[in-house]
Design a protein around this motif. Structure first.
Motif, PDB file in Angstrom:
ATOM      1  N   PHE A 150      -5.823  -7.376  -6.676  1.00  0.00           N
ATOM      2  CA  PHE A 150      -6.789  -8.025  -5.498  1.00  0.00           C
ATOM      3  C   PHE A 150      -6.367  -9.394  -5.332  1.00  0.00           C
ATOM      4  CE2 PHE A 150     -11.617  -8.435  -5.784  1.00  0.00           C
ATOM      5  CZ  PHE A 150     -11.758  -8.866  -4.533  1.00  0.00           C
ATOM      6  N   PRO A 151      -5.384  -9.234  -4.228  1.00  0.00           N
ATOM      7  CA  PRO A 151      -4.863 -10.420  -3.645  1.00  0.00           C
ATOM      8  C   PRO A 151      -6.096 -10.999  -2.793  1.00  0.00           C
ATOM      9  CG  PRO A 151      -4.160  -8.506  -2.224  1.00  0.00           C
ATOM     10  CD  PRO A 151      -5.012  -8.023  -3.509  1.00  0.00           C
ATOM     11  N   GLY A 152      -5.775 -12.428  -2.270  1.00  0.00           N
ATOM     12  CA  GLY A 152      -6.447 -12.996  -1.153  1.00  0.00           C
ATOM     13  C   GLY A 152      -6.613 -12.353   0.004  1.00  0.00           C
ATOM     14  N   THR A 153      -5.274 -11.750   0.389  1.00  0.00           N
ATOM     15  CA  THR A 153      -5.106 -10.959   1.626  1.00  0.00           C
ATOM     16  C   THR A 153      -4.167  -9.979   1.330  1.00  0.00           C
ATOM     17  OG1 THR A 153      -5.494 -12.988   2.985  1.00  0.00           O
ATOM     18  CG2 THR A 153      -4.258 -11.064   4.139  1.00  0.00           C
ATOM     19  N   ARG A 154      -4.453  -8.654   1.674  1.00  0.00           N
ATOM     20  CA  ARG A 154      -3.457  -7.509   1.303  1.00  0.00           C
ATOM     21  C   ARG A 154      -2.435  -7.611   2.510  1.00  0.00           C
ATOM     22  NH1 ARG A 154      -2.896  -4.955  -2.456  1.00  0.00           N
ATOM     23  NH2 ARG A 154      -5.221  -4.579  -2.585  1.00  0.00           N
ATOM     24  N   THR A 155      -1.006  -8.115   1.923  1.00  0.00           N
ATOM     25  CA  THR A 155       0.121  -7.634   2.835  1.00  0.00           C
ATOM     26  C   THR A 155       0.964  -6.621   2.660  1.00  0.00           C
ATOM     27  OG1 THR A 155       1.119  -9.405   1.424  1.00  0.00           O
ATOM     28  CG2 THR A 155      -0.080 -10.620   3.129  1.00  0.00           C
ATOM     29  N   ALA A 156       0.836  -6.113   1.517  1.00  0.00           N
ATOM     30  CA  ALA A 156       1.784  -4.866   1.099  1.00  0.00           C
ATOM     31  C   ALA A 156       0.935  -4.213   0.102  1.00  0.00           C
ATOM     32  CB  ALA A 156       2.871  -5.381   0.354  1.00  0.00           C
ATOM     33  N   GLY A 157       1.468  -2.778  -0.159  1.00  0.00           N
ATOM     34  CA  GLY A 157       1.047  -1.928  -1.216  1.00  0.00           C
ATOM     35  C   GLY A 157       1.474  -2.437  -2.740  1.00  0.00           C
ATOM     36  N   SER A 158       1.141  -1.936  -3.484  1.00  0.00           N
ATOM     37  CA  SER A 158       1.579  -1.858  -4.864  1.00  0.00           C
ATOM     38  C   SER A 158       1.300  -0.636  -5.931  1.00  0.00           C
ATOM     39  CB  SER A 158       0.865  -3.149  -5.486  1.00  0.00           C
ATOM     40  OG  SER A 158      -0.486  -2.922  -5.725  1.00  0.00           O
ATOM     41  N   THR A 159       2.072  -0.684  -6.764  1.00  0.00           N
ATOM     42  CA  THR A 159       2.001   0.278  -8.089  1.00  0.00           C
ATOM     43  C   THR A 159       1.594  -0.471  -9.313  1.00  0.00           C
ATOM     44  OG1 THR A 159       3.612   1.647  -7.091  1.00  0.00           O
ATOM     45  CG2 THR A 159       3.082   2.157  -9.346  1.00  0.00           C
ATOM     46  N   ASN A 160       0.447   0.056  -9.878  1.00  0.00           N
ATOM     47  CA  ASN A 160      -0.353  -0.677 -10.796  1.00  0.00           C
ATOM     48  C   ASN A 160      -0.573   0.544 -12.069  1.00  0.00           C
ATOM     49  OD1 ASN A 160      -1.184  -3.351  -9.200  1.00  0.00           O
ATOM     50  ND2 ASN A 160      -1.643  -1.487  -8.057  1.00  0.00           N
ATOM     51  N   TYR A 161      -0.220  -0.027 -13.213  1.00  0.00           N
ATOM     52  CA  TYR A 161      -0.511   0.878 -14.289  1.00  0.00           C
ATOM     53  C   TYR A 161      -1.556   0.022 -15.117  1.00  0.00           C
ATOM     54  CZ  TYR A 161       3.846   3.300 -12.835  1.00  0.00           C
ATOM     55  OH  TYR A 161       4.689   3.785 -12.325  1.00  0.00           O
ATOM     56  N   PHE A 162      -2.315   0.843 -16.101  1.00  0.00           N
ATOM     57  CA  PHE A 162      -3.074   0.097 -16.798  1.00  0.00           C
ATOM     58  C   PHE A 162      -3.630   1.023 -17.999  1.00  0.00           C
ATOM     59  CE2 PHE A 162      -5.628   1.773 -13.329  1.00  0.00           C
ATOM     60  CZ  PHE A 162      -6.690   2.417 -13.859  1.00  0.00           C
ATOM     61  N   ASP A 163      -3.866   0.384 -18.984  1.00  0.00           N
ATOM     62  CA  ASP A 163      -4.050   1.190 -20.246  1.00  0.00           C
ATOM     63  C   ASP A 163      -4.940   0.580 -21.277  1.00  0.00           C
ATOM     64  OD1 ASP A 163      -3.725   3.483 -22.119  1.00  0.00           O
ATOM     65  OD2 ASP A 163      -1.597   2.789 -22.615  1.00  0.00           O
ATOM     66  N   ASN A 164      -5.235   1.036 -22.588  1.00  0.00           N
ATOM     67  CA  ASN A 164      -5.960   0.461 -23.503  1.00  0.00           C
ATOM     68  C   ASN A 164      -7.016  -0.492 -23.180  1.00  0.00           C
ATOM     69  OD1 ASN A 164      -4.140   2.029 -25.527  1.00  0.00           O
ATOM     70  ND2 ASN A 164      -2.512   0.354 -25.056  1.00  0.00           N
TER      71      ASN A 164
END
Length: 170
Positions: A150-164
Protein backbone atom coordinates in the motif's frame (compact mmCIF):
# COMPACT_ATOMS: atom_id res chain seq x y z
CA UNK A 1 -33.39 -22.12 46.33
CA UNK A 2 -33.24 -20.24 43.06
CA UNK A 3 -32.31 -22.30 40.03
CA UNK A 4 -30.88 -20.52 37.02
CA UNK A 5 -30.52 -22.32 33.74
CA UNK A 6 -28.09 -20.75 31.30
CA UNK A 7 -26.77 -21.71 27.95
CA UNK A 8 -23.44 -20.37 26.87
CA UNK A 9 -21.96 -20.36 23.45
CA UNK A 10 -18.22 -20.44 23.10
CA UNK A 11 -16.71 -17.67 21.01
CA UNK A 12 -15.41 -18.81 17.65
CA UNK A 13 -11.86 -20.02 17.86
CA UNK A 14 -9.29 -17.88 16.10
CA UNK A 15 -6.71 -20.25 14.75
CA UNK A 16 -3.51 -18.93 13.24
CA UNK A 17 -3.99 -18.60 9.50
CA UNK A 18 -0.93 -20.56 8.44
CA UNK A 19 -1.84 -21.70 4.90
CA UNK A 20 -0.90 -25.25 5.90
CA UNK A 21 -4.17 -26.30 7.51
CA UNK A 22 -5.99 -22.99 8.13
CA UNK A 23 -6.48 -20.61 5.21
CA UNK A 24 -5.21 -22.89 2.47
CA UNK A 25 -8.72 -23.38 1.07
CA UNK A 26 -10.13 -19.94 1.89
CA UNK A 27 -11.91 -18.00 -0.83
CA UNK A 28 -10.30 -14.62 -1.51
CA UNK A 29 -11.79 -11.83 -3.60
CA UNK A 30 -9.25 -9.57 -5.30
CA UNK A 31 -9.97 -5.87 -5.76
CA UNK A 32 -8.52 -2.82 -7.52
CA UNK A 33 -5.61 -4.83 -9.00
CA UNK A 34 -5.92 -4.21 -12.73
CA UNK A 35 -7.65 -7.26 -14.19
CA UNK A 36 -7.91 -9.00 -10.78
CA UNK A 37 -6.92 -12.27 -12.47
CA UNK A 38 -7.32 -15.29 -10.16
CA UNK A 39 -3.66 -16.19 -10.87
CA UNK A 40 -2.54 -13.13 -8.87
CA UNK A 41 -3.29 -14.99 -5.61
CA UNK A 42 -2.13 -18.49 -4.71
CA UNK A 43 -0.89 -20.67 -1.88
CA UNK A 44 2.70 -21.60 -2.72
CA UNK A 45 5.82 -23.14 -1.22
CA UNK A 46 7.64 -20.73 1.07
CA UNK A 47 10.14 -18.79 -1.11
CA UNK A 48 12.62 -18.66 1.78
CA UNK A 49 11.91 -21.08 4.63
CA UNK A 50 14.31 -19.33 6.98
CA UNK A 51 14.55 -16.79 9.78
CA UNK A 52 11.25 -16.14 11.53
CA UNK A 53 9.19 -18.22 9.07
CA UNK A 54 10.20 -21.78 8.27
CA UNK A 55 6.73 -23.04 7.36
CA UNK A 56 6.21 -24.97 4.13
CA UNK A 57 3.32 -23.00 2.58
CA UNK A 58 2.49 -19.30 2.39
CA UNK A 59 0.10 -17.01 0.52
CA UNK A 60 1.41 -15.14 -2.53
CA UNK A 61 -0.21 -11.99 -3.91
CA UNK A 62 1.11 -10.22 -7.00
CA UNK A 63 0.18 -6.57 -7.35
CA UNK A 64 -0.01 -5.35 -10.95
CA UNK A 65 1.73 -2.13 -11.89
CA UNK A 66 -1.72 -1.00 -13.12
CA UNK A 67 -3.32 -1.72 -9.73
CA UNK A 68 -4.51 0.98 -7.39
CA UNK A 69 -2.30 1.77 -4.35
CA UNK A 70 -4.99 0.01 -2.27
CA UNK A 71 -5.08 -3.16 -4.42
CA UNK A 72 -5.80 -6.10 -2.14
CA UNK A 73 -7.89 -9.10 -1.29
CA UNK A 74 -10.60 -9.99 1.22
CA UNK A 75 -12.07 -13.14 2.70
CA UNK A 76 -15.18 -13.92 4.70
CA UNK A 77 -13.72 -17.27 5.79
CA UNK A 78 -12.35 -15.81 9.02
CA UNK A 79 -14.86 -16.81 11.70
CA UNK A 80 -17.00 -13.90 12.89
CA UNK A 81 -15.51 -12.75 16.17
CA UNK A 82 -15.45 -9.92 18.68
CA UNK A 83 -12.17 -8.29 19.59
CA UNK A 84 -11.21 -8.86 23.22
CA UNK A 85 -8.06 -8.30 25.27
CA UNK A 86 -7.14 -11.89 24.36
CA UNK A 87 -7.21 -11.50 20.57
CA UNK A 88 -6.64 -7.81 19.75
CA UNK A 89 -2.96 -8.09 18.75
CA UNK A 90 -2.74 -9.27 15.14
CA UNK A 91 0.60 -10.50 13.85
CA UNK A 92 1.43 -11.22 10.22
CA UNK A 93 4.61 -12.65 8.72
CA UNK A 94 5.51 -10.78 5.51
CA UNK A 95 8.09 -11.24 2.75
CA UNK A 96 8.01 -8.48 0.14
CA UNK A 97 10.16 -7.23 -2.72
CA UNK A 98 9.40 -3.57 -1.88
CA UNK A 99 9.22 -1.40 1.23
CA UNK A 100 5.66 -0.18 1.69
CA UNK A 101 2.77 -0.32 4.12
CA UNK A 102 1.03 -3.62 4.76
CA UNK A 103 -2.60 -2.92 5.64
CA UNK A 104 -4.81 -5.15 7.79
CA UNK A 105 -8.46 -4.17 7.77
CA UNK A 106 -11.53 -5.68 9.41
CA UNK A 107 -15.14 -5.13 8.40
CA UNK A 108 -18.40 -5.92 10.15
CA UNK A 109 -22.12 -5.37 9.97
CA UNK A 110 -23.61 -1.92 9.57
CA UNK A 111 -20.64 -0.49 7.68
CA UNK A 112 -18.15 -1.14 10.48
CA UNK A 113 -14.59 -1.04 9.22
CA UNK A 114 -11.20 -0.19 10.67
CA UNK A 115 -7.62 -0.79 9.66
CA UNK A 116 -3.98 -0.29 10.51
CA UNK A 117 -0.96 0.06 8.25
CA UNK A 118 2.57 -0.97 9.19
CA UNK A 119 5.53 -0.74 6.79
CA UNK A 120 7.86 -3.65 6.34
CA UNK A 121 11.53 -2.84 6.96
CA UNK A 122 13.16 -5.72 5.07
CA UNK A 123 13.18 -6.73 1.42
CA UNK A 124 13.15 -10.42 0.40
CA UNK A 125 13.35 -11.53 4.01
CA UNK A 126 10.63 -12.63 6.40
CA UNK A 127 9.64 -10.30 9.19
CA UNK A 128 6.74 -10.15 11.62
CA UNK A 129 4.50 -7.09 11.60
CA UNK A 130 2.37 -6.38 14.69
CA UNK A 131 -0.98 -4.59 14.49
CA UNK A 132 -2.51 -3.42 17.78
CA UNK A 133 -6.31 -3.32 17.65
CA UNK A 134 -6.78 -2.89 21.43
CA UNK A 135 -8.73 0.31 20.72
CA UNK A 136 -11.32 -1.88 18.93
CA UNK A 137 -12.15 -4.22 21.82
CA UNK A 138 -15.87 -4.98 21.66
CA UNK A 139 -16.05 -4.66 17.85
CA UNK A 140 -17.48 -7.70 16.06
CA UNK A 141 -16.01 -8.35 12.61
CA UNK A 142 -16.98 -10.65 9.75
CA UNK A 143 -14.37 -9.97 7.05
CA UNK A 144 -10.58 -9.83 6.84
CA UNK A 145 -9.10 -7.47 4.22
CA UNK A 146 -5.39 -7.40 3.34
CA UNK A 147 -3.56 -4.80 1.28
CA UNK A 148 -0.03 -6.25 1.15
CA UNK A 149 1.60 -3.36 -0.78
CA UNK A 150 0.00 0.00 0.00
CA UNK A 151 2.27 2.80 -1.25
CA UNK A 152 1.24 6.44 -1.39
CA UNK A 153 1.30 6.20 -5.19
CA UNK A 154 1.56 3.03 -7.27
CA UNK A 155 4.64 3.28 -9.53
CA UNK A 156 5.36 -0.44 -9.99
CA UNK A 157 4.00 -3.89 -9.34
CA UNK A 158 5.22 -6.13 -6.52
CA UNK A 159 5.28 -9.69 -5.28
CA UNK A 160 4.14 -10.16 -1.69
CA UNK A 161 4.04 -13.22 0.54
CA UNK A 162 2.24 -13.41 3.87
CA UNK A 163 1.74 -16.13 6.46
CA UNK A 164 0.93 -16.99 10.06
CA UNK A 165 -1.77 -14.41 10.71
CA UNK A 166 -2.35 -14.73 14.46
CA UNK A 167 -4.62 -13.16 17.06
CA UNK A 168 -3.40 -12.87 20.65
CA UNK A 169 -3.09 -10.67 23.71
CA UNK A 170 0.46 -9.80 22.72
Amino acid sequence: PIVVNATTTAAPSLSTVNFETVGQDWAWTLFENGDNAPSLYSVVSNPSASGVNTSANVAKYIVNSSGQPWAGLWSDNLPDFTFTADNCIVKVMVYKDVISNFDVKFEGDGGLNFEKQIPNTKINEWEELIFDFSNRIGSTVTRLVLIPDFPGTRTAGSTNYFDNISFSSG
